[in-house]
Design a protein around this motif. Structure first.
Motif, short mmCIF file in Angstrom:
data_model
loop_
_atom_site.label_atom_id
_atom_site.label_comp_id
_atom_site.label_asym_id
_atom_site.label_seq_id
_atom_site.Cartn_x
_atom_site.Cartn_y
_atom_site.Cartn_z
N LEU A 173 -54.94 -37.68 82.50
CA LEU A 173 -56.37 -37.82 82.77
C LEU A 173 -56.87 -36.81 83.79
N VAL A 174 -56.02 -36.32 84.66
CA VAL A 174 -56.46 -35.28 85.58
C VAL A 174 -56.94 -34.06 84.79
N GLN A 175 -56.26 -33.74 83.70
CA GLN A 175 -56.71 -32.63 82.86
C GLN A 175 -58.05 -32.94 82.22
N GLU A 176 -58.24 -34.19 81.81
CA GLU A 176 -59.54 -34.59 81.25
C GLU A 176 -60.64 -34.51 82.30
N VAL A 177 -60.31 -34.85 83.54
CA VAL A 177 -61.29 -34.75 84.63
C VAL A 177 -61.74 -33.30 84.80
N PHE A 178 -60.77 -32.39 84.82
CA PHE A 178 -61.11 -30.98 85.00
C PHE A 178 -61.92 -30.45 83.83
N LEU A 179 -61.61 -30.91 82.62
CA LEU A 179 -62.36 -30.48 81.45
C LEU A 179 -63.81 -30.96 81.54
N ARG A 180 -64.00 -32.23 81.90
CA ARG A 180 -65.36 -32.75 82.04
C ARG A 180 -66.11 -32.05 83.18
N TRP B 239 -67.83 -35.15 93.94
CA TRP B 239 -68.20 -34.89 92.56
C TRP B 239 -67.02 -35.12 91.63
N LEU B 240 -65.84 -34.60 91.99
CA LEU B 240 -64.66 -34.76 91.16
C LEU B 240 -64.17 -36.21 91.13
N TYR B 241 -64.25 -36.90 92.27
CA TYR B 241 -63.86 -38.31 92.29
C TYR B 241 -64.77 -39.14 91.40
N PHE C 295 -63.62 -21.49 89.38
CA PHE C 295 -63.66 -22.93 89.12
C PHE C 295 -62.27 -23.54 89.26
N ALA C 296 -61.25 -22.87 88.70
CA ALA C 296 -59.88 -23.38 88.79
C ALA C 296 -59.44 -23.52 90.23
N ALA C 297 -59.77 -22.53 91.06
CA ALA C 297 -59.39 -22.60 92.48
C ALA C 297 -60.10 -23.75 93.17
N LEU C 298 -61.36 -23.98 92.79
CA LEU C 298 -62.14 -25.05 93.40
C LEU C 298 -61.54 -26.42 93.13
N VAL C 299 -61.18 -26.67 91.87
CA VAL C 299 -60.71 -28.01 91.51
C VAL C 299 -59.22 -28.21 91.76
N GLU C 300 -58.44 -27.11 91.73
CA GLU C 300 -56.99 -27.25 91.82
C GLU C 300 -56.56 -27.86 93.15
N ARG C 301 -57.27 -27.57 94.23
CA ARG C 301 -56.86 -28.09 95.53
C ARG C 301 -57.03 -29.60 95.60
N HIS C 302 -57.73 -30.20 94.64
CA HIS C 302 -57.91 -31.65 94.61
C HIS C 302 -57.01 -32.34 93.59
N ARG C 303 -56.16 -31.56 92.90
CA ARG C 303 -55.36 -32.14 91.82
C ARG C 303 -54.50 -33.30 92.30
N ALA C 304 -53.78 -33.12 93.41
CA ALA C 304 -52.84 -34.15 93.86
C ALA C 304 -53.54 -35.46 94.17
N GLU C 305 -54.65 -35.40 94.90
CA GLU C 305 -55.32 -36.66 95.26
C GLU C 305 -56.01 -37.29 94.06
N LEU C 306 -56.48 -36.48 93.11
CA LEU C 306 -57.10 -37.05 91.91
C LEU C 306 -56.04 -37.72 91.04
N THR D 246 -70.24 -45.01 97.37
CA THR D 246 -69.52 -45.74 96.33
C THR D 246 -70.47 -46.15 95.21
N ALA D 247 -71.66 -46.63 95.59
CA ALA D 247 -72.64 -47.03 94.59
C ALA D 247 -73.07 -45.85 93.72
N GLU D 248 -73.24 -44.69 94.33
CA GLU D 248 -73.62 -43.51 93.57
C GLU D 248 -72.53 -43.13 92.57
N ALA D 249 -71.27 -43.23 92.98
CA ALA D 249 -70.17 -42.89 92.08
C ALA D 249 -70.09 -43.84 90.90
N LEU D 250 -70.51 -45.09 91.10
CA LEU D 250 -70.42 -46.10 90.05
C LEU D 250 -71.76 -46.33 89.35
#
Length: 335
Positions: free
Chosen positions: A45-52, A69-71, A17-28, A166-170
């Motif tokens: 908040l990036v840490q909160e995103v990863f926790l959620r 999904w992460l966005y 899981f860490a490897a999956l999300v870590e590559r998106h850290r900078a853009e998040l 965008t609508a799905e994300a919101l």
């Protein structure tokens, strides 16, 4: 949701899981910064995103949707924060030059953390990030939007997401997103500089621009008001968050600097030393100050310069010494 996708999310271990999300850290981090206007909040908040995301990993539908999904999680984390606080601004947005009202101020963002995002075969939508901009003018303007309009503009106009995604994300409809975008774009036209309503980066700084910044740094270090006057536009706008006062012309700015650079003045700040540092995709400088001879120069402010027609048209000096480590700046200067 397919049962196989749910099971895939559930069986990921911590390392996978860490490897999956870590590559998106900078853009998040950049996404949260755009939404909130605060580098420090974005970091947290990036840490909160990863926790959620970890808690909700059973809903992850496979590798191809990881970024979206992460966005979506990050956007909702930011919306939760924005429900409980006012937008961050620059002083000129909050009041008259003589003294703006109390407000939370925009923060600068270190360029070295704004890593480019390469398109991946499983995430072709990532290519749209190449169109991003982090200029202060855009960040300041977008903070004027209501939170959901802000999110819609960032996802659709900045990141290039289709209206349906965008609508799905919101958790909204395509019609509601299109309506929000229409209202948001009208507001942005009122707050952006003329001709800058397109979400596209400006040209890189020219050699002439870089030389002008070096001359500016030299003038500040020498306390040379005559040289500085030659570099400033007549209608230069200068701000220094968190101080609410700001200046709307060269004469008033030079008058204030004359007092702060005069050792005999009660407003004397100290001797200055400068380093160049890229900030928000723009030319920037880091200012260090020494109030007592023989002592080291200590962090004072991170400045962002906007240059037009060979003159400094806008100067934003963020008095944020605590942010110097994030910009990889030294804790002090000896010279």
């Amino acid at each position: 949701m397919p049962a196989a996708a749910v099971e895939y999310g559930r069986r990921m271990d911590d390392g996978e899981f860490a490897a999956l999300v870590e590559r998106h850290r900078a853009e998040l981090r950049v996404h949260c910064y755009r939404m909130l206007g605060s580098f420090q909040e974005a970091e947290d908040l990036v840490q909160e995103v990863f926790l959620r995301a970890w808690r909700g990993r059973a809903g992850f539908q496979g590798r191809s949707s990881a970024r979206a999904w992460l966005y979506r999680i990050a956007t909702n984390v930011c919306l939760d924060v924005l429900r409980s606080r006012a937008p961050r601004l620059l002083p000129y947005q909050a009041g008259s030059p003589s003294g703006a009202g109390a407000a939370s101020w925009l923060q600068p963002f270190p360029d070295h953390l704004r890593e480019p995002v390469a398109a991946r075969s499983e995430e072709p939508e990532a290519a749209a990030v190449a169109r991003e901009t982090m200029e202060l003018a855009f960040l300041a303007a977008i903070q004027q939007l209501p939170a959901r309009q802000r999110a819609a503009v960032i996802l659709h106009d900045v990141l290039g997401w289709p209206a349906r995604q965008t609508a799905e994300a919101l958790d909204g409809t395509v019609a509601s997103v299109n309506s929000a975008l229409q209202r948001a774009r009208a507001t942005l036209r009122d707050h952006l500089p003329p001709g800058r309503t397109e979400w596209a980066p400006t040209a890189p700084p020219s050699d002439d621009d870089r030389r002008l910044v070096r001359r500016y740094m030299s003038a500040v270090e020498r306390g040379d008001l005559v040289q500085l006057a030659e570099l400033l536009a007549a209608d230069v706008r200068a701000t220094m968050p968190p101080y609410p006062e700001w200046f709307s012309d060269r004469e008033s700015l030079l008058d204030a600097l004359a007092r702060s650079w005069d050792p005999g003045s009660a407003e004397y700040v100290g001797a200055m030393r400068m380093l160049d540092v890229p900030v928000n995709g723009q030319l920037g400088v880091a200012g260090y100050v020494r109030a007592v001879a023989g002592q080291p120069y200590l962090p004072f402010a991170i400045g962002v310069l906007r240059i037009e027609d060979g003159r400094i048209a806008e100067l934003t000096a963020f008095h944020e010494p605590a942010l110097f480590p994030a910009f990889l700046l030294p804790p002090s200067l000896d010279r």
